[in-house]
Design a protein around this motif. Structure first.
Motif, PDB file in Angstrom:
ATOM      1  N   GLY A  27       1.153  -1.533  -0.001  1.00 43.66           N
ATOM      2  CA  GLY A  27       0.123  -0.263  -0.112  1.00 43.66           C
ATOM      3  C   GLY A  27       0.835   0.952   0.487  1.00 43.66           C
ATOM      4  O   GLY A  27       1.340   1.093  -0.713  1.00 43.66           O
ATOM      5  N   ASP A  28       0.445   2.797   0.929  1.00 47.88           N
ATOM      6  CA  ASP A  28       1.265   3.488   1.075  1.00 47.88           C
ATOM      7  C   ASP A  28       1.727   3.714   1.795  1.00 47.88           C
ATOM      8  O   ASP A  28       2.264   3.664   2.936  1.00 47.88           O
ATOM      9  N   VAL A  29       3.297   3.303   1.410  1.00 49.57           N
ATOM     10  CA  VAL A  29       3.710   3.143   2.391  1.00 49.57           C
ATOM     11  C   VAL A  29       5.309   4.279   1.855  1.00 49.57           C
ATOM     12  O   VAL A  29       5.601   4.922   0.415  1.00 49.57           O
ATOM     13  N   ILE A  30       6.577   4.369   2.290  1.00 47.69           N
ATOM     14  CA  ILE A  30       7.803   5.449   3.044  1.00 47.69           C
ATOM     15  C   ILE A  30       8.877   4.977   3.265  1.00 47.69           C
ATOM     16  O   ILE A  30       8.572   4.243   4.661  1.00 47.69           O
ATOM     17  N   ILE A  31       9.885   4.329   2.205  1.00 45.62           N
ATOM     18  CA  ILE A  31      10.976   3.793   2.733  1.00 45.62           C
ATOM     19  C   ILE A  31      11.728   5.026   3.745  1.00 45.62           C
ATOM     20  O   ILE A  31      12.472   5.902   2.910  1.00 45.62           O
ATOM     21  N   ASN A  32      12.099   3.914   5.157  1.00 46.17           N
ATOM     22  CA  ASN A  32      13.143   6.141   5.561  1.00 46.17           C
ATOM     23  C   ASN A  32      14.423   5.141   5.211  1.00 46.17           C
ATOM     24  O   ASN A  32      15.083   5.577   5.193  1.00 46.17           O
ATOM     25  N   ILE A  33      14.638   3.513   5.704  1.00 49.24           N
ATOM     26  CA  ILE A  33      16.385   3.128   5.749  1.00 49.24           C
ATOM     27  C   ILE A  33      15.831   1.940   4.949  1.00 49.24           C
ATOM     28  O   ILE A  33      15.509   1.538   5.336  1.00 49.24           O
ATOM     29  N   GLY A  34      16.996   2.018   4.045  1.00 46.09           N
ATOM     30  CA  GLY A  34      17.000   0.313   3.321  1.00 46.09           C
ATOM     31  C   GLY A  34      18.514  -0.221   4.126  1.00 46.09           C
ATOM     32  O   GLY A  34      19.348   0.228   3.788  1.00 46.09           O
ATOM     33  N   THR A  35      18.633  -1.232   4.035  1.00 48.71           N
ATOM     34  CA  THR A  35      19.715  -2.342   4.925  1.00 48.71           C
ATOM     35  C   THR A  35      20.002  -3.784   3.610  1.00 48.71           C
ATOM     36  O   THR A  35      18.629  -4.403   3.388  1.00 48.71           O
ATOM     37  N   ASP A  74      10.067   5.718  -6.374  1.00 46.12           N
ATOM     38  CA  ASP A  74       8.833   5.869  -7.003  1.00 46.12           C
ATOM     39  C   ASP A  74       7.969   4.534  -7.175  1.00 46.12           C
ATOM     40  O   ASP A  74       7.418   3.461  -7.148  1.00 46.12           O
ATOM     41  N   LYS A  75       9.498   4.151  -7.157  1.00 45.68           N
ATOM     42  CA  LYS A  75       9.406   2.052  -7.267  1.00 45.68           C
ATOM     43  C   LYS A  75       8.736   1.525  -5.823  1.00 45.68           C
ATOM     44  O   LYS A  75       8.799   0.146  -5.964  1.00 45.68           O
ATOM     45  N   ASN A  76       9.091   2.310  -5.392  1.00 47.74           N
ATOM     46  CA  ASN A  76       9.551   1.144  -3.251  1.00 47.74           C
ATOM     47  C   ASN A  76      10.429   0.667  -3.931  1.00 47.74           C
ATOM     48  O   ASN A  76       9.736  -1.063  -3.171  1.00 47.74           O
ATOM     49  N   THR A  77      11.489   0.420  -4.386  1.00 41.70           N
ATOM     50  CA  THR A  77      12.524  -0.708  -4.373  1.00 41.70           C
ATOM     51  C   THR A  77      14.126  -0.321  -4.218  1.00 41.70           C
ATOM     52  O   THR A  77      14.396   0.568  -4.134  1.00 41.70           O
ATOM     53  N   ILE A  78      15.004  -0.860  -3.724  1.00 35.98           N
ATOM     54  CA  ILE A  78      16.074  -0.918  -2.311  1.00 35.98           C
ATOM     55  C   ILE A  78      16.673  -2.378  -3.072  1.00 35.98           C
ATOM     56  O   ILE A  78      16.569  -3.336  -3.560  1.00 35.98           O
ATOM     57  N   TYR A  79      17.685  -1.275  -4.041  1.00 32.38           N
ATOM     58  CA  TYR A  79      18.602  -2.521  -4.960  1.00 32.38           C
ATOM     59  C   TYR A  79      19.845  -2.504  -4.416  1.00 32.38           C
ATOM     60  O   TYR A  79      21.018  -1.467  -3.944  1.00 32.38           O
ATOM     61  N   ALA A  97      14.206  -3.144   6.235  1.00 32.46           N
ATOM     62  CA  ALA A  97      13.177  -1.488   5.801  1.00 32.46           C
ATOM     63  C   ALA A  97      12.893  -1.575   7.418  1.00 32.46           C
ATOM     64  O   ALA A  97      11.977  -1.662   7.370  1.00 32.46           O
ATOM     65  N   ASN A  98      13.003   0.115   6.960  1.00 37.66           N
ATOM     66  CA  ASN A  98      12.786   0.711   8.732  1.00 37.66           C
ATOM     67  C   ASN A  98      11.174   1.301   7.314  1.00 37.66           C
ATOM     68  O   ASN A  98      11.641   2.602   6.564  1.00 37.66           O
ATOM     69  N   VAL A  99      10.075   1.249   7.585  1.00 37.26           N
ATOM     70  CA  VAL A  99       8.736   1.570   6.513  1.00 37.26           C
ATOM     71  C   VAL A  99       7.910   2.292   7.087  1.00 37.26           C
ATOM     72  O   VAL A  99       7.555   1.992   8.219  1.00 37.26           O
ATOM     73  N   TYR A 100       7.823   3.396   7.130  1.00 38.78           N
ATOM     74  CA  TYR A 100       5.965   4.097   7.048  1.00 38.78           C
ATOM     75  C   TYR A 100       5.387   3.847   6.622  1.00 38.78           C
ATOM     76  O   TYR A 100       5.448   3.570   5.118  1.00 38.78           O
ATOM     77  N   THR A 101       4.554   3.263   7.137  1.00 38.24           N
ATOM     78  CA  THR A 101       3.533   2.587   6.625  1.00 38.24           C
ATOM     79  C   THR A 101       1.726   4.051   7.317  1.00 38.24           C
ATOM     80  O   THR A 101       1.159   4.494   7.774  1.00 38.24           O
ATOM     81  N   ALA A 102       1.374   4.267   6.128  1.00 38.04           N
ATOM     82  CA  ALA A 102       0.283   5.234   5.822  1.00 38.04           C
ATOM     83  C   ALA A 102      -1.450   4.575   6.417  1.00 38.04           C
ATOM     84  O   ALA A 102      -1.265   5.452   7.745  1.00 38.04           O
ATOM     85  N   ALA A 103      -0.778   3.162   6.277  1.00 36.36           N
ATOM     86  CA  ALA A 103      -2.535   2.725   7.325  1.00 36.36           C
ATOM     87  C   ALA A 103      -2.236   3.118   8.851  1.00 36.36           C
ATOM     88  O   ALA A 103      -3.564   2.354   9.419  1.00 36.36           O
ATOM     89  N   GLY A 105       0.097   4.050  10.013  1.00 38.60           N
ATOM     90  CA  GLY A 105       0.861   5.305  11.062  1.00 38.60           C
ATOM     91  C   GLY A 105       2.085   5.228  11.676  1.00 38.60           C
ATOM     92  O   GLY A 105       1.668   5.747  13.072  1.00 38.60           O
ATOM     93  N   SER A 106       2.656   4.746  11.370  1.00 37.13           N
ATOM     94  CA  SER A 106       3.698   4.084  11.989  1.00 37.13           C
ATOM     95  C   SER A 106       5.085   3.725  11.604  1.00 37.13           C
ATOM     96  O   SER A 106       4.486   3.546  10.319  1.00 37.13           O
ATOM     97  N   MET A 107       6.306   3.192  11.809  1.00 36.29           N
ATOM     98  CA  MET A 107       7.614   3.289  11.007  1.00 36.29           C
ATOM     99  C   MET A 107       7.647   2.055  11.850  1.00 36.29           C
ATOM    100  O   MET A 107       7.307   1.733  13.111  1.00 36.29           O
ATOM    101  N   ASP A 108       8.158   1.250  11.234  1.00 36.05           N
ATOM    102  CA  ASP A 108       8.190  -0.642  11.069  1.00 36.05           C
ATOM    103  C   ASP A 108       9.576  -1.206  10.299  1.00 36.05           C
ATOM    104  O   ASP A 108       9.661  -0.570   9.334  1.00 36.05           O
ATOM    105  N   TYR A 109      10.343  -2.195  10.752  1.00 37.39           N
ATOM    106  CA  TYR A 109      11.402  -3.092  10.720  1.00 37.39           C
ATOM    107  C   TYR A 109      10.720  -3.982   9.935  1.00 37.39           C
ATOM    108  O   TYR A 109       9.731  -4.544  10.243  1.00 37.39           O
ATOM    109  N   TYR A 110      10.926  -4.273   8.436  1.00 32.39           N
ATOM    110  CA  TYR A 110      10.210  -5.713   8.008  1.00 32.39           C
ATOM    111  C   TYR A 110      11.973  -5.979   7.171  1.00 32.39           C
ATOM    112  O   TYR A 110      13.003  -5.296   7.048  1.00 32.39           O
TER     113      TYR A 110
END
Length: 121
Positions: A27-35, A74-79, A97-103, A105-110
């Motif tokens: 869904g509506d996600v924003i990648i904050n940190i990618g590892t 734009d592609k929500n992809t980490i290379y 990834a630390n991802v912010y999920t709009a649904a 309303g929190s930042m979580d680690y996946y």
């Protein structure tokens, strides 16, 4: 439900290149940190590359100068582009990834399921 799906691993001869991809879906996600991390048989997992949403990157000494981590927001992809691969780079590579999920309303680690990289000598 946020999911990370890696691809791009495989068998490559020493000196070759691979580009690993990690698609973040859910869904509506924003990648904050990618590892990217890796774990070789009999060894502890090690973080090999990290990138922030501002583009700040860091690399493990083992891959410094031979790899490049990037995010396509734009592609929500980490290379992870890896060049001049060596047999000692053989490992199971995973994306995190630390991802912010709009649904939520929190930042979580996946973390993703991972992909195998094998470098032949």
């Amino acid at each position: 439900q946020v999911q990370l799906a890696e691809s791009g691993g495989g068998l490559v001869p020493a000196g070759g290149s691979l580009r690993l991809s990690c698609v973040v879906s859910g869904g509506d996600v924003i990648i904050n940190i990618g590892t990217w991390s890796r774990q070789a048989p009999g060894r502890e997992r090690e973080t090999v590359a990290t990138i922030t949403s501002r583009g700040t990157t860091s690399y493990a000494d083992a891959l410094k100068g031979r790899s490049r981590i990037s995010i396509d927001a734009d592609k929500n992809t980490i290379y992870l582009q890896m060049d001049s691969l060596r047999p000692e780079d053989t490992a199971f590579y995973s994306c995190h990834a630390n991802v912010y999920t709009a649904a939520r309303g929190s930042m979580d680690y996946y973390s993703g399921q991972g992909t195998q990289v094998t470098v032949s000598s």
